[in-house]
Design a protein around this motif. Structure first.
Motif, PDB file in Angstrom:
ATOM      1  N   ALA A   5     -60.770 -34.835 -54.706  1.00  0.00           N
ATOM      2  CA  ALA A   5     -59.807 -34.099 -53.777  1.00  0.00           C
ATOM      3  C   ALA A   5     -59.991 -33.710 -52.280  1.00  0.00           C
ATOM      4  O   ALA A   5     -59.489 -32.900 -51.558  1.00  0.00           O
ATOM      5  CB  ALA A   5     -59.121 -32.286 -54.258  1.00  0.00           C
ATOM      6  N   SER A   7     -58.982 -35.676 -49.924  1.00  0.00           N
ATOM      7  CA  SER A   7     -57.111 -36.200 -49.014  1.00  0.00           C
ATOM      8  C   SER A   7     -57.466 -37.667 -48.634  1.00  0.00           C
ATOM      9  O   SER A   7     -57.451 -38.415 -50.064  1.00  0.00           O
ATOM     10  CB  SER A   7     -57.458 -35.600 -47.621  1.00  0.00           C
ATOM     11  OG  SER A   7     -56.053 -35.631 -46.851  1.00  0.00           O
ATOM     12  N   HIS A 105     -50.471 -36.485 -39.917  1.00  0.00           N
ATOM     13  CA  HIS A 105     -51.738 -37.207 -41.236  1.00  0.00           C
ATOM     14  C   HIS A 105     -50.908 -37.848 -41.777  1.00  0.00           C
ATOM     15  O   HIS A 105     -49.465 -37.895 -41.587  1.00  0.00           O
ATOM     16  CB  HIS A 105     -51.431 -35.864 -42.034  1.00  0.00           C
ATOM     17  CG  HIS A 105     -52.411 -35.578 -43.125  1.00  0.00           C
ATOM     18  ND1 HIS A 105     -53.691 -35.181 -42.701  1.00  0.00           N
ATOM     19  CD2 HIS A 105     -52.276 -35.488 -44.542  1.00  0.00           C
ATOM     20  CE1 HIS A 105     -54.392 -35.145 -43.917  1.00  0.00           C
ATOM     21  NE2 HIS A 105     -53.392 -35.362 -45.256  1.00  0.00           N
ATOM     22  N   ASP A 125     -53.541 -35.541 -52.766  1.00  0.00           N
ATOM     23  CA  ASP A 125     -53.450 -36.431 -51.792  1.00  0.00           C
ATOM     24  C   ASP A 125     -53.995 -37.507 -52.626  1.00  0.00           C
ATOM     25  O   ASP A 125     -53.407 -38.709 -51.990  1.00  0.00           O
ATOM     26  CB  ASP A 125     -53.306 -36.005 -50.637  1.00  0.00           C
ATOM     27  CG  ASP A 125     -52.155 -35.415 -49.618  1.00  0.00           C
ATOM     28  OD1 ASP A 125     -50.765 -34.869 -50.117  1.00  0.00           O
ATOM     29  OD2 ASP A 125     -51.718 -35.139 -49.010  1.00  0.00           O
ATOM     30  N   ASP A 135     -41.133 -34.577 -49.980  1.00  0.00           N
ATOM     31  CA  ASP A 135     -42.248 -34.592 -49.045  1.00  0.00           C
ATOM     32  C   ASP A 135     -43.126 -32.766 -50.366  1.00  0.00           C
ATOM     33  O   ASP A 135     -44.039 -32.596 -48.999  1.00  0.00           O
ATOM     34  CB  ASP A 135     -43.006 -34.739 -47.681  1.00  0.00           C
ATOM     35  CG  ASP A 135     -43.072 -35.318 -46.719  1.00  0.00           C
ATOM     36  OD1 ASP A 135     -43.255 -36.598 -47.826  1.00  0.00           O
ATOM     37  OD2 ASP A 135     -43.422 -35.815 -45.749  1.00  0.00           O
ATOM     38  N   GLY A 137     -46.309 -31.805 -51.163  1.00  0.00           N
ATOM     39  CA  GLY A 137     -47.477 -32.454 -52.228  1.00  0.00           C
ATOM     40  C   GLY A 137     -48.354 -31.290 -52.827  1.00  0.00           C
ATOM     41  O   GLY A 137     -48.815 -31.508 -53.501  1.00  0.00           O
ATOM     42  N   ILE A 138     -48.312 -29.814 -52.277  1.00  0.00           N
ATOM     43  CA  ILE A 138     -48.605 -28.733 -52.355  1.00  0.00           C
ATOM     44  C   ILE A 138     -49.017 -28.445 -53.955  1.00  0.00           C
ATOM     45  O   ILE A 138     -49.775 -28.655 -54.792  1.00  0.00           O
ATOM     46  CB  ILE A 138     -48.129 -27.140 -51.944  1.00  0.00           C
ATOM     47  CG1 ILE A 138     -48.692 -27.917 -49.992  1.00  0.00           C
ATOM     48  CG2 ILE A 138     -49.005 -26.485 -51.527  1.00  0.00           C
ATOM     49  CD1 ILE A 138     -47.893 -26.752 -48.957  1.00  0.00           C
ATOM     50  N   ALA A 141     -50.674 -31.367 -55.940  1.00  0.00           N
ATOM     51  CA  ALA A 141     -52.143 -30.744 -54.822  1.00  0.00           C
ATOM     52  C   ALA A 141     -52.451 -30.094 -56.262  1.00  0.00           C
ATOM     53  O   ALA A 141     -53.752 -30.039 -57.135  1.00  0.00           O
ATOM     54  CB  ALA A 141     -52.673 -30.940 -54.548  1.00  0.00           C
TER      55      ALA A 141
HETATM   56  C1  LIG Z   1     -46.995 -32.136 -41.484  1.00  0.00           C
HETATM   57  C2  LIG Z   1     -47.477 -31.557 -42.411  1.00  0.00           C
HETATM   58  C3  LIG Z   1     -46.871 -31.397 -43.416  1.00  0.00           C
HETATM   59  C4  LIG Z   1     -46.453 -30.941 -44.935  1.00  0.00           C
HETATM   60  N1  LIG Z   1     -45.423 -29.618 -45.298  1.00  0.00           N
HETATM   61  C5  LIG Z   1     -45.774 -29.747 -46.489  1.00  0.00           C
HETATM   62  C6  LIG Z   1     -44.400 -28.721 -47.269  1.00  0.00           C
HETATM   63  O1  LIG Z   1     -43.767 -27.719 -46.596  1.00  0.00           O
HETATM   64  N2  LIG Z   1     -44.447 -28.905 -48.717  1.00  0.00           N
HETATM   65  C7  LIG Z   1     -45.544 -29.506 -49.252  1.00  0.00           C
HETATM   66  O2  LIG Z   1     -45.656 -29.274 -50.737  1.00  0.00           O
HETATM   67  N3  LIG Z   1     -46.225 -29.911 -48.389  1.00  0.00           N
HETATM   68  C8  LIG Z   1     -46.490 -30.885 -47.249  1.00  0.00           C
HETATM   69  N4  LIG Z   1     -47.132 -31.647 -46.867  1.00  0.00           N
HETATM   70  C9  LIG Z   1     -48.253 -32.355 -47.824  1.00  0.00           C
HETATM   71  C10 LIG Z   1     -49.686 -31.012 -48.240  1.00  0.00           C
HETATM   72  O3  LIG Z   1     -49.753 -30.578 -46.889  1.00  0.00           O
HETATM   73  C11 LIG Z   1     -50.346 -31.994 -48.727  1.00  0.00           C
HETATM   74  O4  LIG Z   1     -49.553 -32.322 -50.474  1.00  0.00           O
HETATM   75  C12 LIG Z   1     -51.327 -30.818 -49.163  1.00  0.00           C
HETATM   76  O5  LIG Z   1     -52.177 -30.618 -48.928  1.00  0.00           O
HETATM   77  C13 LIG Z   1     -52.831 -31.706 -50.515  1.00  0.00           C
HETATM   78  O6  LIG Z   1     -53.442 -31.338 -50.955  1.00  0.00           O
HETATM   79  P1  LIG Z   1     -55.022 -31.590 -51.014  1.00  0.00           P
HETATM   80  O7  LIG Z   1     -55.764 -30.589 -51.235  1.00  0.00           O
HETATM   81  O8  LIG Z   1     -54.912 -32.532 -52.206  1.00  0.00           O
HETATM   82  O9  LIG Z   1     -55.333 -32.136 -49.670  1.00  0.00           O
HETATM   83  P2  LIG Z   1     -55.449 -30.992 -48.179  1.00  0.00           P
HETATM   84  O10 LIG Z   1     -54.892 -29.990 -47.912  1.00  0.00           O
HETATM   85  O11 LIG Z   1     -55.762 -32.950 -47.754  1.00  0.00           O
HETATM   86  O12 LIG Z   1     -57.366 -31.529 -48.544  1.00  0.00           O
HETATM   87  C14 LIG Z   1     -57.985 -31.996 -48.244  1.00  0.00           C
HETATM   88  C15 LIG Z   1     -59.726 -31.227 -47.752  1.00  0.00           C
HETATM   89  O13 LIG Z   1     -60.782 -32.069 -48.044  1.00  0.00           O
HETATM   90  C16 LIG Z   1     -61.769 -32.121 -47.159  1.00  0.00           C
HETATM   91  N5  LIG Z   1     -62.051 -33.253 -46.669  1.00  0.00           N
HETATM   92  C17 LIG Z   1     -62.002 -34.735 -46.916  1.00  0.00           C
HETATM   93  N6  LIG Z   1     -62.889 -35.567 -46.974  1.00  0.00           N
HETATM   94  C18 LIG Z   1     -64.419 -34.971 -47.057  1.00  0.00           C
HETATM   95  C19 LIG Z   1     -65.574 -34.982 -47.354  1.00  0.00           C
HETATM   96  N7  LIG Z   1     -65.624 -36.434 -47.191  1.00  0.00           N
HETATM   97  N8  LIG Z   1     -66.164 -34.054 -47.061  1.00  0.00           N
HETATM   98  C20 LIG Z   1     -65.897 -32.901 -47.874  1.00  0.00           C
HETATM   99  N9  LIG Z   1     -64.836 -32.110 -47.578  1.00  0.00           N
HETATM  100  C21 LIG Z   1     -63.320 -33.144 -46.985  1.00  0.00           C
HETATM  101  C22 LIG Z   1     -60.393 -31.836 -46.009  1.00  0.00           C
HETATM  102  O14 LIG Z   1     -61.460 -31.559 -45.363  1.00  0.00           O
HETATM  103  C23 LIG Z   1     -59.640 -30.895 -47.065  1.00  0.00           C
HETATM  104  O15 LIG Z   1     -60.051 -29.794 -46.898  1.00  0.00           O
HETATM  105  C24 LIG Z   1     -47.246 -31.713 -45.634  1.00  0.00           C
HETATM  106  C25 LIG Z   1     -48.121 -32.460 -44.860  1.00  0.00           C
HETATM  107  C26 LIG Z   1     -47.990 -32.489 -43.811  1.00  0.00           C
HETATM  108  C27 LIG Z   1     -49.460 -33.551 -43.152  1.00  0.00           C
END
Ligand SMILES: Cc1cc2nc3c(=O)[nH]c(=O)nc-3n(C[C@H](O)[C@H](O)[C@H](O)COP(=O)(O)OP(=O)(O)OC[C@H]3O[C@@H](n4cnc5c(N)ncnc54)[C@H](O)[C@@H]3O)c2cc1C
Length: 254
Positions: A5, A7, A105, A125, A135, A137-138, A141
């Motif tokens: 998870a 990213s 991002h 992601d 878009d 993703g939250i 995820a």
């Molecule tokens: C500008 C922007 C606006 C957005 N707006 C929306 C919205 O309005 N609504 C919506 O639903 N989605 C939105 N999204 C998409 C949404 O933010 C993501 O789809 C969601 O946060 C994905 O969650 P995740 O937990 O998969 O990844 P992330 O939230 O990216 O979390 C991944 C975590 O892993 C950690 N990590 C990475 N590599 C390592 C490593 N090697 N070791 C340890 N930790 C690590 C990171 O620090 C992070 O904390 C937006 C995205 C962006 C960029």
């Protein structure tokens, strides 16, 4: 067992040689506005369409605690993302204030082909679970993390045996059954509606008709709602084509 998870640039995904996906680039500024301007955004999210804010997507402004997040994204013109962000800042009521943070991002364009291998599974992601068109993703995820965790418990008989193919069946198959059509419909919507400014205006009209509750139901993988939305899309699409044709005739004549 490992859940990847981490990213879009995931090391876990690299370690299982999950193939890369196409991605958009999103850029967002956090802006602290004067207090009286901030009051305007207290209960308001804004979506902007037009070539000045993104050639193939939309720009947004929404409140976050004591500031606003102002952002846009694009697939087809990634090096110009700053130009579109500046275009967005020229829209009313966000052209002043102090930038306190800038974030950029990658955003996945489709789920990865490889999302499970042996005892490793990808979610959020990392798996490529961001819907086109909105878009979002939250939600996906959180949902995929939850589903994958539960699937691991089931497939390993609560940790009593090593899992193998069971994870594919318990997690991937169920995920695809629930969400494949949702991702596909939103993919089609993006292709139809983000091609020209006229089509984007038509999308705004469609959103007015099928309100936000409809989109939430979409997120729950309701195939009937998906189908209804697809048919309204086709209707509006023909409307756009006819309208653009009328414009072309008008331009030729005058
Ligand atoms: C500008 C922007 C606006 C957005 N707006 C929306 C919205 O309005 N609504 C919506 O639903 N989605 C939105 N999204 C998409 C949404 O933010 C993501 O789809 C969601 O946060 C994905 O969650 P995740 O937990 O998969 O990844 P992330 O939230 O990216 O979390 C991944 C975590 O892993 C950690 N990590 C990475 N590599 C390592 C490593 N090697 N070791 C340890 N930790 C690590 C990171 O620090 C992070 O904390 C937006 C995205 C962006 C960029």
């Amino acid at each position: 067992m490992v859940i990847g998870a981490d990213s879009a640039n995931s090391r876990v995904a690299k370690s299982i040689k999950a193939r890369n996906y196409a991605f958009a680039i999103a850029c967002q500024e956090r802006i602290k506005l004067p207090e009286e301007k901030m009051a305007y955004y207290e209960n308001l999210d804004k979506m902007y369409v037009g070539h000045d804010v993104s050639p193939d997507f939309y720009g947004w402004v929404f409140p976050k605690c004591d500031h606003v997040a102002v952002g846009t994204d694009t697939v087809c013109s990634k090096p110009d993302i700053k130009i579109y962000l500046n275009g967005l800042r020229k829209r009313p009521k966000i052209n002043e204030g102090k930038v306190i943070k800038v974030e950029a991002h990658p955003i996945s364009e489709h789920p990865r082909l490889v999302r499970v291998q042996g005892q490793v599974a990808l979610v959020g992601d990392t798996a490529g679970y961001v819907t086109k068109c909105s878009d979002e993703g939250i939600y996906f995820a959180t949902k995929s993390g939850w589903m994958c965790g539960e699937a691991m418990v089931r497939a390993s008989k609560e940790g009593l045996r090593m899992i193998n193919e069971g994870l594919r069946r318990e997690y991937l198959k169920k995920w695809d059954e629930m969400y494949f059509s949702t991702f596909k419909v939103l993919d089609i919507l993006q292709r139809v509606f983000y091609g020209s400014d006229a089509a984007k205006e038509a999308l705004v009209e469609l959103c007015g008709k099928c309100n936000i509750c409809h989109l939430i139901r979409l997120a729950e993988g309701n195939r009937w709602e998906d189908l209804k939305l697809l048919f309204s899309t086709i209707g509006v699409w023909f409307g756009v084509i006819l309208w653009e044709e009328k414009l072309r005739v008008w331009a030729r004549n005058y």
